[in-house]
Design an enzyme around this catalytic site. Structure first.
Site, PDB file in Angstrom:
ATOM      1  CD  GLU A 124       4.718  -3.190  -3.599  1.00 47.03           C
ATOM      2  OE1 GLU A 124       4.771  -1.956  -3.848  1.00 47.03           O
ATOM      3  OE2 GLU A 124       3.813  -3.926  -3.995  1.00 47.03           O
ATOM      4  CB  CYS A 181       2.916  -1.093  -7.176  1.00 43.34           C
ATOM      5  SG  CYS A 181       3.471  -2.779  -7.511  1.00 43.34           S
ATOM      6  N   GLY A 229       0.827  -1.199   0.000  1.00 39.55           N
ATOM      7  CA  GLY A 229       0.000   0.000   0.000  1.00 39.55           C
ATOM      8  C   GLY A 229       0.862   1.250   0.000  1.00 39.55           C
ATOM      9  CB  SER A 230       0.021   4.736   0.828  1.00 36.62           C
ATOM     10  OG  SER A 230      -0.311   4.719   2.208  1.00 36.62           O
ATOM     11  CB  THR A 231       5.289   5.701   1.396  1.00 35.13           C
ATOM     12  OG1 THR A 231       5.793   5.074   0.207  1.00 35.13           O
ATOM     13  CG2 THR A 231       6.454   5.999   2.316  1.00 35.13           C
ATOM     14  CB  THR A 232       1.242   7.842   4.311  1.00 32.00           C
ATOM     15  OG1 THR A 232       1.792   8.887   3.505  1.00 32.00           O
ATOM     16  CG2 THR A 232       0.685   8.436   5.591  1.00 32.00           C
ATOM     17  CB  THR A 233      -0.668   3.004   5.089  1.00 32.14           C
ATOM     18  OG1 THR A 233      -1.690   3.926   4.707  1.00 32.14           O
ATOM     19  CG2 THR A 233      -1.282   1.919   5.956  1.00 32.14           C
ATOM     20  N   GLY A 234       2.484   2.523   5.376  1.00 38.44           N
ATOM     21  CA  GLY A 234       3.597   1.649   5.728  1.00 38.44           C
ATOM     22  C   GLY A 234       4.393   2.179   6.906  1.00 38.44           C
TER      23      GLY A 234
END
Length: 461
Positions: A242, A276, A220-225
């Site tokens: 990822e 992605c 998913g998103s970098t923010t959520t990661g």
């Protein structure tokens, strides 16, 4: 099995809920079927039952577990037509593109059976050392909305093969295929080995913070990661991430433009750019820049006219804002034609010609049908521009000189480089990102071992 009623699967049983949500058809914004919303009690029950199932499941041999995955792959393909219809509906896909995901996804179920988990033995005068790889326990797999089946199976298969129990959490935008996938899996696997929970935005944090879940695997998103990393730190969970990739393509001046451009166009616009590893930034040598951009626009028109919608309104708004900002900044926008059905989440695929390399629209990941085309004059400049990003998931290099392309690839700060071909993942090849595009890898033997913990045993003589 019905494909128009949906349940969470807990302890091997379908579970409804007091609260439901309904997805939205991206083609026309109509409401889809109700899907049950999992509660905190559901999470506790799923984790507890997974823990109870773990000892017997982990004691099976690797071969026994992969044979069940093969059996599940066969059963899944029996229902391929139903899954194709489901993916087409919840993702807004054409029948053909839905089928690509459904059938390719089966490869991820089968790939673990081509491997064995290694046991490494070394010996010296004093001792024999044995290194083994053991399952972790309960794994939570948190999946995105762009390829809900393939990315779910890419996490489920290696986790189960290595002896873990899995709780799958699909995106709230695309829960339906995952709910049916796990319901179908109950015909193959023991109860509680594979469960699925759909819910609101609070469901993911409940799983990540749970003290009896041993690993989180997330796409998913970098923010959520980053938030998952923070939440997982409290219990020192294993984490595989990822996340976003603002991917670059470098087109060298010796390419056969007429041969290369159709491949580039196909990769750019597949699934409306919601891939992605799709190219977001295209760096083209100045000697062929104008011709390449013109041919790219021409080659893209037919693809653009039948392009599918963006999967959800939230992402559509982000893309619309990116184009609005680019226009306000004076960027040259090459629109490739209007989409036919304006009622859905449609957006015009767009080429940005020669935007400033440091413009926001270039530096941010535009997860959709937007690509920036920028000229370069030297290889060093192209490599510098491509690496000028906080992310590093994928890149591609196009050249008639493979040796030159490989030299460029070696200098790119990304986890995956594709030379003279569109980006495509392979279940037998490790896949991961550099920089802020993730942690760890999926797929291949390293991906399998990421669901294991290593134990070293020393036998003294």
């Amino acid at each position: 099995m019905s494909f128009d009623t949906f349940y969470n699967i807990i302890t091997g049983q379908p579970r409804s809920a007091r609260e439901t949500t309904s997805g939205v058809n991206p083609l026309d914004r109509s409401s889809l079927w109700p899907a049950p919303v999992a509660t905190g009690n559901d999470v506790e029950e799923a984790v507890r039952s997974a823990q109870e199932a773990f000892p017997a499941w982990s004691e099976k041999t690797y071969k026994q577990r992969t044979e069940l995955l093969e059996k599940f792959a066969d059963l899944y393909l029996v229902h391929a037509n139903e899954f194709c219809q489901l993916i087409a509906t919840e993702c807004g896909r054409t029948a053909g593109n839905a089928a690509i995901e459904v059938y390719v996804a089966a490869q991820w179920l089968r790939y673990p059976s081509k491997y064995e988990i290694p046991e490494e033995v070394t010996e010296d005068e004093k001792k024999t050392s044995i290194v083994t790889h053991e399952p972790l326990g309960v794994v939570a797999a948190i999946c995105p909305w762009n390829f809900p089946l393939m990315l779910a199976l890419g996490k489920i298969a290696p986790a189960l093969a290595t002896g873990n129990c899995v709780i799958l959490k699909p995106s709230p935008f695309t829960p339906y295929s995952s709910l049916k996938l796990v319901e179908l899996a109950q015909q193959v696997f023991p109860p509680s080995v594979l469960q699925v929970l759909h819910g609101h935005d609070d469901l993911g944090p409940m799983l990540v913070k749970h003290p009896r879940i041993q690993k989180i695997t997330f796409t998913g998103s970098t923010t959520t990661g980053k938030q998952i990393l923070r939440d997982a730190a409290e219990t020192m969970k294993r984490v595989t991430l990822e996340t976003a990739g603002n991917n670059a393509s470098i087109i060298l001046p010796d390419v056969n433009i007429e041969a290369v451009i159709p491949q580039l166009a196909g990769g750019l616009w597949f699934n409306a750019g919601q891939v992605c590893i799709a190219t977001r930034r295209m760096y083209i040598h100045q000697d062929i820049f104008d011709e390449a951009v013109a041919q790219l626009a021409e080659a893209s028109k037919d693809l653009a006219s039948g392009m599918e919608p963006i999967q959800n309104e939230m992402q559509l708004v982000r893309l619309q804002q990116a184009l609005s900002d680019a226009n306000a900044a004076g960027c040259e926008l090459l629109s490739l034609g209007k989409t036919e059905a304006a009622e859905g989440f449609f957006i015009q695929p767009t080429i940005l010609k020669s935007p400033p390399p440091d413009a926001d629209v270039v530096q941010q990941e535009n997860f959709g049908p937007i690509v920036s085309c920028i000229k370069f004059s030297s290889l060093d400049e192209a490599i510098s521009l491509a690496n000028n990003s906080d992310t590093g998931l994928a890149a591609s290099v196009w050249s008639s000189d493979v040796s030159a392309a490989r030299r460029v690839a070696a200098k790119l700060e990304v986890g995956n480089v594709y030379i003279n071909g569109p980006p495509q993942p392979d279940p037998y090849v490790p896949f991961g990102g550099h920089k802020q595009s993730g942690l760890g890898v999926e797929y291949g033997l390293p991906g399998l071992l990421s669901f294991c913990q290593t134990k070293s045993t020393y036998l003294y003589k």
